[in-house]
Design a protein around this motif. Sequence first.
Motif, PDB file in Angstrom:
ATOM      1  N   GLU A 175       0.877  -1.174   0.000  1.00  0.00           N
ATOM      2  CA  GLU A 175       0.000   0.000   0.000  1.00  0.00           C
ATOM      3  C   GLU A 175       0.909   1.216   0.000  1.00  0.00           C
ATOM      4  O   GLU A 175       1.361   1.665   1.054  1.00  0.00           O
ATOM      5  N   PRO A 176       1.250   1.755  -1.205  1.00  0.00           N
ATOM      6  CA  PRO A 176       2.214   2.863  -1.280  1.00  0.00           C
ATOM      7  C   PRO A 176       1.905   3.950  -0.267  1.00  0.00           C
ATOM      8  O   PRO A 176       0.728   4.310  -0.102  1.00  0.00           O
ATOM      9  N   PRO A 177       2.932   4.417   0.436  1.00  0.00           N
ATOM     10  CA  PRO A 177       4.367   4.177   0.241  1.00  0.00           C
ATOM     11  C   PRO A 177       4.943   3.046   1.100  1.00  0.00           C
ATOM     12  O   PRO A 177       6.134   3.031   1.373  1.00  0.00           O
ATOM     13  N   VAL A 178       4.098   2.085   1.555  1.00  0.00           N
ATOM     14  CA  VAL A 178       4.547   1.039   2.464  1.00  0.00           C
ATOM     15  C   VAL A 178       4.488  -0.321   1.775  1.00  0.00           C
ATOM     16  O   VAL A 178       3.531  -0.643   1.071  1.00  0.00           O
ATOM     17  N   LEU A 179       5.539  -1.117   2.008  1.00  0.00           N
ATOM     18  CA  LEU A 179       5.604  -2.488   1.521  1.00  0.00           C
ATOM     19  C   LEU A 179       5.847  -3.396   2.716  1.00  0.00           C
ATOM     20  O   LEU A 179       6.786  -3.169   3.495  1.00  0.00           O
ATOM     21  N   ALA A 180       5.009  -4.420   2.864  1.00  0.00           N
ATOM     22  CA  ALA A 180       5.160  -5.384   3.957  1.00  0.00           C
ATOM     23  C   ALA A 180       5.638  -6.710   3.379  1.00  0.00           C
ATOM     24  O   ALA A 180       5.016  -7.259   2.467  1.00  0.00           O
ATOM     25  N   ILE A 181       6.754  -7.217   3.921  1.00  0.00           N
ATOM     26  CA  ILE A 181       7.303  -8.485   3.451  1.00  0.00           C
ATOM     27  C   ILE A 181       7.577  -9.389   4.641  1.00  0.00           C
ATOM     28  O   ILE A 181       7.778  -8.929   5.774  1.00  0.00           O
ATOM     29  N   ALA A 182       7.579 -10.699   4.373  1.00  0.00           N
ATOM     30  CA  ALA A 182       7.854 -11.670   5.428  1.00  0.00           C
ATOM     31  C   ALA A 182       9.351 -11.831   5.631  1.00  0.00           C
ATOM     32  O   ALA A 182      10.149 -11.659   4.702  1.00  0.00           O
ATOM     33  N   ALA A 183       9.726 -12.179   6.846  1.00  0.00           N
ATOM     34  CA  ALA A 183      11.141 -12.438   7.152  1.00  0.00           C
ATOM     35  C   ALA A 183      11.610 -13.679   6.411  1.00  0.00           C
ATOM     36  O   ALA A 183      10.833 -14.594   6.127  1.00  0.00           O
ATOM     37  N   LEU A 184      12.889 -13.705   6.077  1.00  0.00           N
ATOM     38  CA  LEU A 184      13.486 -14.836   5.387  1.00  0.00           C
ATOM     39  C   LEU A 184      14.120 -15.802   6.386  1.00  0.00           C
ATOM     40  O   LEU A 184      14.555 -15.406   7.463  1.00  0.00           O
ATOM     41  N   ARG A 185      14.189 -17.047   5.990  1.00  0.00           N
ATOM     42  CA  ARG A 185      14.888 -18.055   6.785  1.00  0.00           C
ATOM     43  C   ARG A 185      16.403 -17.833   6.680  1.00  0.00           C
ATOM     44  O   ARG A 185      16.912 -17.472   5.628  1.00  0.00           O
ATOM     45  N   GLY A 186      17.118 -18.067   7.772  1.00  0.00           N
ATOM     46  CA  GLY A 186      18.569 -17.970   7.748  1.00  0.00           C
ATOM     47  C   GLY A 186      19.074 -16.626   8.239  1.00  0.00           C
ATOM     48  O   GLY A 186      18.351 -15.848   8.875  1.00  0.00           O
ATOM     49  N   THR A 187      20.334 -16.359   7.915  1.00  0.00           N
ATOM     50  CA  THR A 187      20.990 -15.121   8.326  1.00  0.00           C
ATOM     51  C   THR A 187      21.732 -14.528   7.136  1.00  0.00           C
ATOM     52  O   THR A 187      21.935 -15.195   6.117  1.00  0.00           O
ATOM     53  N   THR A 188      22.141 -13.280   7.272  1.00  0.00           N
ATOM     54  CA  THR A 188      22.910 -12.661   6.201  1.00  0.00           C
ATOM     55  C   THR A 188      24.345 -13.171   6.226  1.00  0.00           C
ATOM     56  O   THR A 188      24.808 -13.734   7.221  1.00  0.00           O
ATOM     57  N   LEU A 189      25.043 -12.941   5.120  1.00  0.00           N
ATOM     58  CA  LEU A 189      26.441 -13.356   5.038  1.00  0.00           C
ATOM     59  C   LEU A 189      27.359 -12.463   5.876  1.00  0.00           C
ATOM     60  O   LEU A 189      28.535 -12.754   6.033  1.00  0.00           O
ATOM     61  N   GLY A 190      26.837 -11.387   6.383  1.00  0.00           N
ATOM     62  CA  GLY A 190      27.640 -10.455   7.166  1.00  0.00           C
ATOM     63  C   GLY A 190      27.194  -9.042   6.865  1.00  0.00           C
ATOM     64  O   GLY A 190      26.076  -8.808   6.405  1.00  0.00           O
ATOM     65  N   ARG A 191      28.092  -8.101   7.109  1.00  0.00           N
ATOM     66  CA  ARG A 191      27.795  -6.703   6.819  1.00  0.00           C
ATOM     67  C   ARG A 191      29.102  -5.985   6.528  1.00  0.00           C
ATOM     68  O   ARG A 191      30.182  -6.448   6.917  1.00  0.00           O
ATOM     69  N   LEU A 192      29.000  -4.851   5.870  1.00  0.00           N
ATOM     70  CA  LEU A 192      30.173  -4.035   5.603  1.00  0.00           C
ATOM     71  C   LEU A 192      30.746  -3.530   6.922  1.00  0.00           C
ATOM     72  O   LEU A 192      30.010  -3.006   7.762  1.00  0.00           O
ATOM     73  N   GLY A 193      32.046  -3.712   7.110  1.00  0.00           N
ATOM     74  CA  GLY A 193      32.676  -3.283   8.346  1.00  0.00           C
ATOM     75  C   GLY A 193      32.667  -4.338   9.431  1.00  0.00           C
ATOM     76  O   GLY A 193      33.194  -4.111  10.515  1.00  0.00           O
ATOM     77  N   GLY A 194      32.072  -5.485   9.148  1.00  0.00           N
ATOM     78  CA  GLY A 194      32.028  -6.561  10.131  1.00  0.00           C
ATOM     79  C   GLY A 194      32.543  -7.853   9.531  1.00  0.00           C
ATOM     80  O   GLY A 194      32.753  -7.945   8.321  1.00  0.00           O
ATOM     81  N   PRO A 195      32.746  -8.874  10.365  1.00  0.00           N
ATOM     82  CA  PRO A 195      33.239 -10.150   9.847  1.00  0.00           C
ATOM     83  C   PRO A 195      32.166 -10.867   9.037  1.00  0.00           C
ATOM     84  O   PRO A 195      30.970 -10.665   9.246  1.00  0.00           O
ATOM     85  N   SER A 196      32.604 -11.700   8.107  1.00  0.00           N
ATOM     86  CA  SER A 196      31.670 -12.535   7.366  1.00  0.00           C
ATOM     87  C   SER A 196      31.304 -13.741   8.210  1.00  0.00           C
ATOM     88  O   SER A 196      32.165 -14.391   8.799  1.00  0.00           O
ATOM     89  N   THR A 197      30.015 -14.043   8.264  1.00  0.00           N
ATOM     90  CA  THR A 197      29.561 -15.210   9.012  1.00  0.00           C
ATOM     91  C   THR A 197      29.358 -16.409   8.101  1.00  0.00           C
ATOM     92  O   THR A 197      28.983 -17.483   8.568  1.00  0.00           O
ATOM     93  N   GLY A 198      29.596 -16.245   6.814  1.00  0.00           N
ATOM     94  CA  GLY A 198      29.347 -17.314   5.859  1.00  0.00           C
ATOM     95  C   GLY A 198      30.604 -18.082   5.498  1.00  0.00           C
ATOM     96  O   GLY A 198      31.716 -17.541   5.515  1.00  0.00           O
ATOM     97  N   SER A 199      30.432 -19.360   5.162  1.00  0.00           N
ATOM     98  CA  SER A 199      31.541 -20.200   4.723  1.00  0.00           C
ATOM     99  C   SER A 199      31.889 -19.874   3.281  1.00  0.00           C
ATOM    100  O   SER A 199      31.101 -19.247   2.556  1.00  0.00           O
TER     101      SER A 199
END
Length: 250
Positions: free
Chosen positions: A53-77
Amino acid sequence: MDEVKVVVAHSERATLRVGDVFLKVDADRARVGTEVEAMSLAPVPTPEILWHEPPVLAIAALRGTTLGRLGGPSTGSPAAWAAAGAAIRTLHDAPPPPWPGRAGRSAVALAAELDDECGALVTSGVLPADLVARNRRVAEAALRPWTPAFTHGDLQIAHVFVDGDEVTGVIDWSEAGRGDALYDLATFTLGHEEHLGDVIAGYGTGIDIDIEVIHGWWSLRSLLAVRWLVEHGFDPFAPGCEVDVLRARM
């Protein structure tokens, strides 16, 4: 009632989390529309759209975790990074959408924007002149003709979710469109140069991957981002972030 968590917020857009639902509020309604359409076309896992409903978008959370973030360690193999590379290749091999994305700006327009921004960085004293000049030369490699691909346009590692070595979804498609495939690869590995080989291994052959172009995009993207980040309350000087990316090219 579930707690409301602010995931990210600045003057252009904000993302809130309430339980397993993410609410994205964007001042640019067209950008939200682009995100919805891009997710419907992308041949990779994306979040379920609960409502729009512009300007809002509602999405469901995804399974798992991110590979990391900029400035932080990678959590992915390494295998997870390679799986992400394979997913990116699947996206790039798909028919590109009809509209230009963030990765589709012309070399002429980018060069002009980059020159203006480099001048502002030096004049304002945000970055030293030699650091800016060196990275402006490195960025030149990215300013060349490219074959249009289906690009995400803002493929930060925080936008790719994995469960073990499986990619479970890719979020934040508002900058998607026709563009340079190497821009996505560069954005994804920004600040995590040690995983570029893993990503390329998963991405596979058949597309010319010029490492100098990826280095060029690292410099170009970082130069264009520094002042915006400072002005919007972020810290590009934090360890491993944009300014360190620029220093690495020295």
